[in-house]
Design a protein around this motif. Structure first.
Motif, mmCIF file in Angstrom:
data_model
loop_
_atom_site.group_PDB
_atom_site.id
_atom_site.type_symbol
_atom_site.label_atom_id
_atom_site.label_comp_id
_atom_site.label_asym_id
_atom_site.label_seq_id
_atom_site.Cartn_x
_atom_site.Cartn_y
_atom_site.Cartn_z
ATOM 1 N N UNK A 108 19.429 -22.966 25.229
ATOM 2 C CA UNK A 108 20.237 -23.105 24.019
ATOM 3 C C UNK A 108 20.156 -24.530 23.472
ATOM 4 N N UNK A 109 20.139 -25.507 24.377
ATOM 5 C CA UNK A 109 19.993 -26.902 23.961
ATOM 6 C C UNK A 109 18.650 -27.119 23.262
ATOM 7 N N UNK A 110 17.620 -26.448 23.749
ATOM 8 C CA UNK A 110 16.305 -26.564 23.104
ATOM 9 C C UNK A 110 16.339 -25.985 21.692
ATOM 10 N N UNK A 111 17.027 -24.867 21.490
ATOM 11 C CA UNK A 111 17.178 -24.309 20.142
ATOM 12 C C UNK A 111 17.805 -25.334 19.209
ATOM 13 N N UNK A 139 18.090 -28.704 19.565
ATOM 14 C CA UNK A 139 17.287 -29.905 19.325
ATOM 15 C C UNK A 139 16.021 -29.596 18.528
ATOM 16 N N UNK A 140 15.443 -28.415 18.712
ATOM 17 C CA UNK A 140 14.270 -28.050 17.911
ATOM 18 C C UNK A 140 14.614 -28.069 16.421
ATOM 19 N N UNK A 141 15.794 -27.565 16.079
ATOM 20 C CA UNK A 141 16.230 -27.589 14.677
ATOM 21 C C UNK A 141 16.419 -29.027 14.198
ATOM 22 N N UNK A 142 16.970 -29.870 15.062
ATOM 23 C CA UNK A 142 17.206 -31.267 14.686
ATOM 24 C C UNK A 142 15.906 -32.063 14.595
ATOM 25 N N UNK A 143 14.896 -31.651 15.348
ATOM 26 C CA UNK A 143 13.586 -32.294 15.257
ATOM 27 C C UNK A 143 12.900 -31.896 13.950
ATOM 28 N N UNK A 175 18.912 -31.349 25.492
ATOM 29 C CA UNK A 175 17.718 -31.078 24.693
ATOM 30 C C UNK A 175 16.798 -32.270 24.567
ATOM 31 N N UNK A 176 17.368 -33.469 24.542
ATOM 32 C CA UNK A 176 16.561 -34.692 24.486
ATOM 33 C C UNK A 176 15.823 -34.911 25.801
ATOM 34 N N UNK A 177 16.408 -34.398 26.883
ATOM 35 C CA UNK A 177 15.799 -34.570 28.196
ATOM 36 C C UNK A 177 16.510 -35.577 29.071
ATOM 37 N N UNK A 178 17.778 -35.890 28.770
ATOM 38 C CA UNK A 178 18.533 -36.837 29.584
ATOM 39 C C UNK A 178 18.984 -36.171 30.875
ATOM 40 N N UNK A 179 18.971 -36.921 31.970
ATOM 41 C CA UNK A 179 19.390 -36.379 33.269
ATOM 42 C C UNK A 179 20.889 -36.114 33.305
ATOM 43 N N UNK A 180 21.658 -36.922 32.584
ATOM 44 C CA UNK A 180 23.113 -36.798 32.577
ATOM 45 C C UNK A 180 23.562 -36.137 31.278
#
Length: 355
Positions: free
Chosen positions: A27-30, A32-36, A171-176
């Motif tokens: 869901x986070x990828x969905x 962030x993909x829109x924000x990209x 979505x950005x890929x942060x560990x936290x």
């Protein structure tokens, strides 16, 4: 999520709260993909009750229906440093232009841009525990119940904002997942009630007057709620200078990325130009002239804490993608962007012809 580049994606957030770790990543990828791709996304089933949104718009209409002298009991403070209280039509000027004191032509440019006024009125609300921007409330007897409801609504919006920031961090890929929340305690956000009164459609089309010119937002994210009037436009992701309509999706959050999140992410997420112009359909005529419909919207601006230092996230840079922006303090960036918005020479309220 829609994939058409000529439209704004829609993300259903209902699965977020009870989702597994892997489901949250999807869901986070969905999101962030829109924000990209676009920088804007409609978020539906976000957790803010429909009834509360209906009530918020009801209070907004009650506020702007008040006589001018009553609204002026909570005037926006002079100058750009404190952004709270009531702004009458013509007081604020929105622009993408950045006023720099060292630029000798800056004052002349400010004056030139202000020749075309923004015909809208607004009321700005923040946390009552924000020391650098204290609230300017109407007296309770002017609009009983307004202050407690808007305070509750402000913090309800922040609760949803926290989850969106968590999703974006993943979505950005942060560990936290809570990394961005460490810079957003909620007290530096802004709830804005906006009313665009009816104006002559021809004057708006010919740029004799403006509603809200093209600009980017300054913070991390903006959560926008709209009525059904229309008029919001977003710059096309593949066609600079071309704007596409952002139609209303009832009770959805129209979320967009702000400048500071774009800087944090090293342009991984996009802060997109957007504007408010003529709605698709005019409402009526006045003295034979076509008039626009009145428009109401409620943006909630999510900003880092005033002393937060925004610098490129390590996850967003490598040898092929070097750091594009130096570190910046939120309050310093906000003041730089706000210099044109509210003049130190505060203009008097103007009467606007409405239908």
């Amino acid at each position: 999520m829609t994939a058409d580049e000529n439209s704004i994606p829609i993300v259903d957030f209902s699965r977020w709260e009870k989702a597994s770790s892997e489901e949250k990543k999807a869901l986070a990828k969905e999101l962030t993909d829109a924000c990209i791709r676009v920088g804007f996304v409609y978020v539906v089933n976000h957790g803010i009750p429909d009834e509360m949104l209906d009530e918020a718009f009801g209070w907004s209409k009650k506020l702007f229906d008040l006589p001018e002298e009553r609204k002026m009991l909570a005037p926006h403070p002079p100058g750009p440093n404190v952004h709270r209280g009531y702004s009458w039509p013509g007081l604020e000027k929105v622009s993408q232009y950045i006023h720099k004191d060292e630029d000798g032509d800056a004052d002349a440019k400010d004056e030139e841009l202000r020749k075309v006024g923004d015909v809208k009125e607004s009321y700005e609300i923040g946390s009552d525990n924000c020391p650098n921007m204290p609230n300017v409330w109407l007296p309770d007897e002017v609009l009983p119940g307004f202050r407690p409801f808007m305070t509750e609504f402000y913090w309800q919006c922040y609760g949803t904002a926290q989850e969106l920031l968590r999703a974006l961090a993943i979505g950005i890929g942060l560990d936290d997942p809570d990394f961005l929340l460490k810079f957003h305690d909620g007290h530096n956000n802004q709830l804005r009630l906006l009313h665009y009164p009816p104006v002559e459609a021809e004057k708006l089309a010919s740029d004799a007057i403006a509603r809200m010119p093209a600009h980017t937002d300054w913070g991390s994210i903006t959560m926008l709620f709209q009525d059904d009037c229309g008029g919001l436009q977003v710059e096309h992701p593949r066609k600079p200078g071309i704007f596409m309509n952002a139609p209303t999706v009832r009770n959805a959050i129209c979320m967009n990325v702000g400048d500071l999140l774009m800087r944090w992410s090293n342009d991984f997420l996009k802060s997109t130009l957007h504007r408010v112009t003529s709605p698709p359909v005019s409402s009526k005529t006045l003295d034979g002239k076509s008039m626009t419909r009145a428009r109401y919207s409620i943006p909630y601006f999510v900003s880092p804490n005033p002393d937060a230092v925004i610098e490129c996230l390590p996850a967003c840079t490598d040898q092929k993608n070097p750091v594009k922006y130096g570190p910046v303090v939120q309050e310093e960036y906000r003041r730089m962007r706000a210099k044109l918005q509210y003049s130190e020479k505060q203009p008097a309220p103007k009467t606007v012809s409405v239908a």
